[in-house]
Design a protein around this motif. Structure first.
Motif, PDB file in Angstrom:
ATOM      1  N   THR A 150       1.187  -0.790  -0.220  1.00  0.00           N
ATOM      2  CA  THR A 150       0.288   0.042   0.063  1.00  0.00           C
ATOM      3  C   THR A 150       0.919   0.806  -0.134  1.00  0.00           C
ATOM      4  OG1 THR A 150      -0.102  -0.188   2.334  1.00  0.00           O
ATOM      5  CG2 THR A 150      -2.057  -0.944   1.011  1.00  0.00           C
ATOM      6  N   VAL A 151       1.564   1.150   0.585  1.00  0.00           N
ATOM      7  CA  VAL A 151       3.395   2.631   0.977  1.00  0.00           C
ATOM      8  C   VAL A 151       3.608   2.521  -0.411  1.00  0.00           C
ATOM      9  CG1 VAL A 151       5.233   2.951   1.772  1.00  0.00           C
ATOM     10  CG2 VAL A 151       3.927   2.398   3.103  1.00  0.00           C
ATOM     11  N   ARG A 152       3.513   1.388  -1.456  1.00  0.00           N
ATOM     12  CA  ARG A 152       4.224   1.516  -2.597  1.00  0.00           C
ATOM     13  C   ARG A 152       2.966   2.801  -3.480  1.00  0.00           C
ATOM     14  NH1 ARG A 152       7.962  -2.961  -1.588  1.00  0.00           N
ATOM     15  NH2 ARG A 152       5.919  -4.158  -2.019  1.00  0.00           N
ATOM     16  N   GLU A 153       1.575   1.679  -3.522  1.00  0.00           N
ATOM     17  CA  GLU A 153       0.781   2.338  -4.223  1.00  0.00           C
ATOM     18  C   GLU A 153       0.558   4.045  -4.048  1.00  0.00           C
ATOM     19  OE1 GLU A 153      -1.862  -1.726  -5.239  1.00  0.00           O
ATOM     20  OE2 GLU A 153      -2.256  -0.574  -3.666  1.00  0.00           O
ATOM     21  N   ASP A 154       0.407   4.273  -2.695  1.00  0.00           N
ATOM     22  CA  ASP A 154       0.092   5.656  -2.644  1.00  0.00           C
ATOM     23  C   ASP A 154       1.113   6.188  -2.722  1.00  0.00           C
ATOM     24  OD1 ASP A 154      -2.090   4.540  -1.071  1.00  0.00           O
ATOM     25  OD2 ASP A 154      -1.926   4.318   0.987  1.00  0.00           O
ATOM     26  N   GLU A 155       1.990   6.066  -2.362  1.00  0.00           N
ATOM     27  CA  GLU A 155       3.290   6.850  -2.504  1.00  0.00           C
ATOM     28  C   GLU A 155       3.914   7.327  -4.198  1.00  0.00           C
ATOM     29  OE1 GLU A 155       6.192   6.478  -0.051  1.00  0.00           O
ATOM     30  OE2 GLU A 155       4.779   6.595   2.529  1.00  0.00           O
ATOM     31  N   VAL A 156       3.975   6.138  -4.948  1.00  0.00           N
ATOM     32  CA  VAL A 156       4.412   6.259  -5.980  1.00  0.00           C
ATOM     33  C   VAL A 156       3.521   6.105  -7.398  1.00  0.00           C
ATOM     34  CG1 VAL A 156       6.161   5.227  -7.548  1.00  0.00           C
ATOM     35  CG2 VAL A 156       6.194   4.717  -5.038  1.00  0.00           C
ATOM     36  N   LEU A 157       2.603   4.168  -7.422  1.00  0.00           N
ATOM     37  CA  LEU A 157       2.095   4.308  -8.067  1.00  0.00           C
ATOM     38  C   LEU A 157       0.807   5.244  -8.339  1.00  0.00           C
ATOM     39  CD1 LEU A 157       1.162   2.936 -10.720  1.00  0.00           C
ATOM     40  CD2 LEU A 157       0.152   1.482  -9.053  1.00  0.00           C
ATOM     41  N   PHE A 158       0.073   5.410  -7.537  1.00  0.00           N
ATOM     42  CA  PHE A 158      -1.057   6.278  -7.930  1.00  0.00           C
ATOM     43  C   PHE A 158      -1.371   8.317  -7.959  1.00  0.00           C
ATOM     44  CE2 PHE A 158      -3.553   3.430  -4.333  1.00  0.00           C
ATOM     45  CZ  PHE A 158      -4.358   2.103  -5.532  1.00  0.00           C
ATOM     46  N   PRO A 159       0.160   8.172  -7.366  1.00  0.00           N
ATOM     47  CA  PRO A 159      -0.152   9.868  -7.718  1.00  0.00           C
ATOM     48  C   PRO A 159       0.690   9.719  -9.070  1.00  0.00           C
ATOM     49  CG  PRO A 159       1.728   9.748  -5.869  1.00  0.00           C
ATOM     50  CD  PRO A 159       1.049   8.043  -6.394  1.00  0.00           C
ATOM     51  N   ILE A 160       1.532   8.882  -9.705  1.00  0.00           N
ATOM     52  CA  ILE A 160       1.703   9.030 -11.421  1.00  0.00           C
ATOM     53  C   ILE A 160       0.450   8.551 -11.884  1.00  0.00           C
ATOM     54  CG2 ILE A 160       2.721   7.289 -12.731  1.00  0.00           C
ATOM     55  CD1 ILE A 160       5.427   6.130 -10.982  1.00  0.00           C
ATOM     56  N   ILE A 161      -0.090   7.491 -11.290  1.00  0.00           N
ATOM     57  CA  ILE A 161      -2.052   7.170 -12.009  1.00  0.00           C
ATOM     58  C   ILE A 161      -2.395   9.056 -12.597  1.00  0.00           C
ATOM     59  CG2 ILE A 161      -3.536   6.993 -11.853  1.00  0.00           C
ATOM     60  CD1 ILE A 161      -2.533   4.148 -11.363  1.00  0.00           C
ATOM     61  N   LYS A 162      -2.273   9.610 -10.978  1.00  0.00           N
ATOM     62  CA  LYS A 162      -3.052  11.012 -11.378  1.00  0.00           C
ATOM     63  C   LYS A 162      -2.756  11.677 -12.251  1.00  0.00           C
ATOM     64  CE  LYS A 162      -5.049  10.383  -6.610  1.00  0.00           C
ATOM     65  NZ  LYS A 162      -5.462  11.197  -5.400  1.00  0.00           N
ATOM     66  N   GLN A 163      -1.608  11.654 -12.432  1.00  0.00           N
ATOM     67  CA  GLN A 163       0.147  13.234 -13.274  1.00  0.00           C
ATOM     68  C   GLN A 163      -0.846  12.320 -14.500  1.00  0.00           C
ATOM     69  OE1 GLN A 163       3.782  13.666 -13.444  1.00  0.00           O
ATOM     70  NE2 GLN A 163       3.759  13.378 -10.666  1.00  0.00           N
ATOM     71  N   MET A 164      -0.884  11.217 -14.829  1.00  0.00           N
ATOM     72  CA  MET A 164      -0.984  10.328 -16.223  1.00  0.00           C
ATOM     73  C   MET A 164      -3.180  11.819 -16.596  1.00  0.00           C
ATOM     74  SD  MET A 164       0.257   6.963 -16.911  1.00  0.00           S
ATOM     75  CE  MET A 164      -0.890   6.258 -15.976  1.00  0.00           C
ATOM     76  N   VAL A 165      -3.778  11.376 -15.345  1.00  0.00           N
ATOM     77  CA  VAL A 165      -4.879  11.559 -15.745  1.00  0.00           C
ATOM     78  C   VAL A 165      -4.689  12.955 -15.810  1.00  0.00           C
ATOM     79  CG1 VAL A 165      -7.392  11.685 -15.272  1.00  0.00           C
ATOM     80  CG2 VAL A 165      -5.903   9.572 -14.410  1.00  0.00           C
ATOM     81  N   ALA A 166      -4.184  13.693 -15.123  1.00  0.00           N
ATOM     82  CA  ALA A 166      -4.094  14.737 -15.354  1.00  0.00           C
ATOM     83  C   ALA A 166      -3.179  15.918 -16.968  1.00  0.00           C
ATOM     84  CB  ALA A 166      -3.605  15.428 -14.356  1.00  0.00           C
ATOM     85  N   LYS A 167      -2.840  14.884 -17.011  1.00  0.00           N
ATOM     86  CA  LYS A 167      -1.683  14.620 -18.534  1.00  0.00           C
ATOM     87  C   LYS A 167      -2.879  14.926 -19.541  1.00  0.00           C
ATOM     88  CE  LYS A 167       1.915  15.747 -20.769  1.00  0.00           C
ATOM     89  NZ  LYS A 167       2.667  16.692 -21.865  1.00  0.00           N
TER      90      LYS A 167
END
Length: 291
Positions: free
Chosen positions: A181-198
């Motif tokens: 969950t830490v890897r998801e919260d701190e790495v993957l999910f922020p990346i996914i939100k960046q992609m969606v914003a992009k």
């Protein structure tokens, strides 16, 4: 100022009672709610059902007691006091039919969970849902499950030595889940939100190398495989969670909680591997083609 101890109210009546108190307030008046966990879901429900006509102030933020002062705004201040992003999120939650009950309240009520069409959800919303549902469940229950497994092993391990092994594996099982969950919260999910914003705005800057998302996702999927293997081991070790004749209430409750974890982990894995991961990889590939 009136205080309302929410913990003394039956779960299904908690939010209706708080709404009754709020609706009875005159402009400028307030009351304080006391709870044993963060009542943030109530904040979004108030916002969705009553709009931006209140203020929400934490007086005490846990870990054992939360106090929130809720005030009804004067007529001259009926809007603009709460963040616009919260208003939009509340409206989105309501539109999607998401229940606002706190996680601890849900566990006390034997209400069948609604079935959502996750395939239609935006990826950033889905990540928030996973964090606030499955990651929150783990954070709220991991320490208790670990302590319970140790306690039961200490009391029954001599007659049932498999409990000692169960206690050890549960500890590592929980640590692996927390790391995931830490890897998801701190790495993957922020990346996914960046992609969606992009995707929504081509001018948005992103901080990861586009086209490389599949490798870290495969690592997370291996975490899922380990968790699934642990759960299968638990079932084999406990004869499908069948308590022996001499099992005390704590012994029986331990088996019940592991089964509860099993259901939550399976739902968590299903959301990510059936919806979140493949869609995130596809979006990552689409963004890579634009570069």
């Amino acid at each position: 100022m009136e205080r309302l101890n929410v913990t003394a109210i039956e779960p299904k009546f908690k939010h209706p009672t708080i709404f009754k108190y709020f609706d009875a307030l005159k402009a400028g008046e307030s009351f304080i709610i006391e709870n044993d966990h963060d009542p943030k879901p109530l904040y979004y429900e108030l916002l969705a059902e009553r709009g931006d006509i209140f203020t929400w102030e934490y007086l005490l933020q846990g870990p054992e007691l939360y106090e929130v002062q809720i005030a009804k705004n004067p007529v001259s201040e009926t809007s603009g006091t709460l963040p616009e992003k919260d208003i939009q999120k509340a409206e989105m939650l309501k539109a999607k039919g998401v229940q606002f009950a706190c996680s601890s309240d849900k566990k006390e009520e034997s209400v069948k969970a609604p079935i959502y069409d996750y395939d239609k959800w935006e990826l950033d919303f889905l990540t928030d849902y996973i964090v606030n549902t499955h990651h929150r469940y783990l954070k709220d229950n991991a320490e208790m499950l670990n302590d319970l497994a140790i306690k039961v092993a200490e009391h029954h391990g001599d007659n049932h030595p498999e409990l000692n092994r169960l206690s050890t594996i549960i500890y590592h099982f929980l640590q692996d889940l927390i790391d995931n969950t830490v890897r998801e919260d701190e790495v993957l999910f922020p990346i996914i939100k960046q992609m969606v914003a992009k995707q929504r705005n081509a001018e948005t800057e992103i901080t990861y190398k586009v086209g490389t998302l599949e490798d870290p996702i495969n690592i997370l999927k291996k975490d899922h495989d380990v968790a699934a293997a642990d759960l299968l081991y638990f079932r084999n070790l406990t004869n499908n969670y069948t308590p022996p004749a001499d099992a005390c209430s704590s012994y029986q409750y331990l088996f019940k909680k592991i089964q509860e974890f099993e259901s939550d982990v399976q739902a968590h894995i299903h959301l990510e591997e059936s919806f979140l991961f493949p869609k995130a990889i596809q979006l990552d590939k689409e963004l890579a083609q634009l570069n």
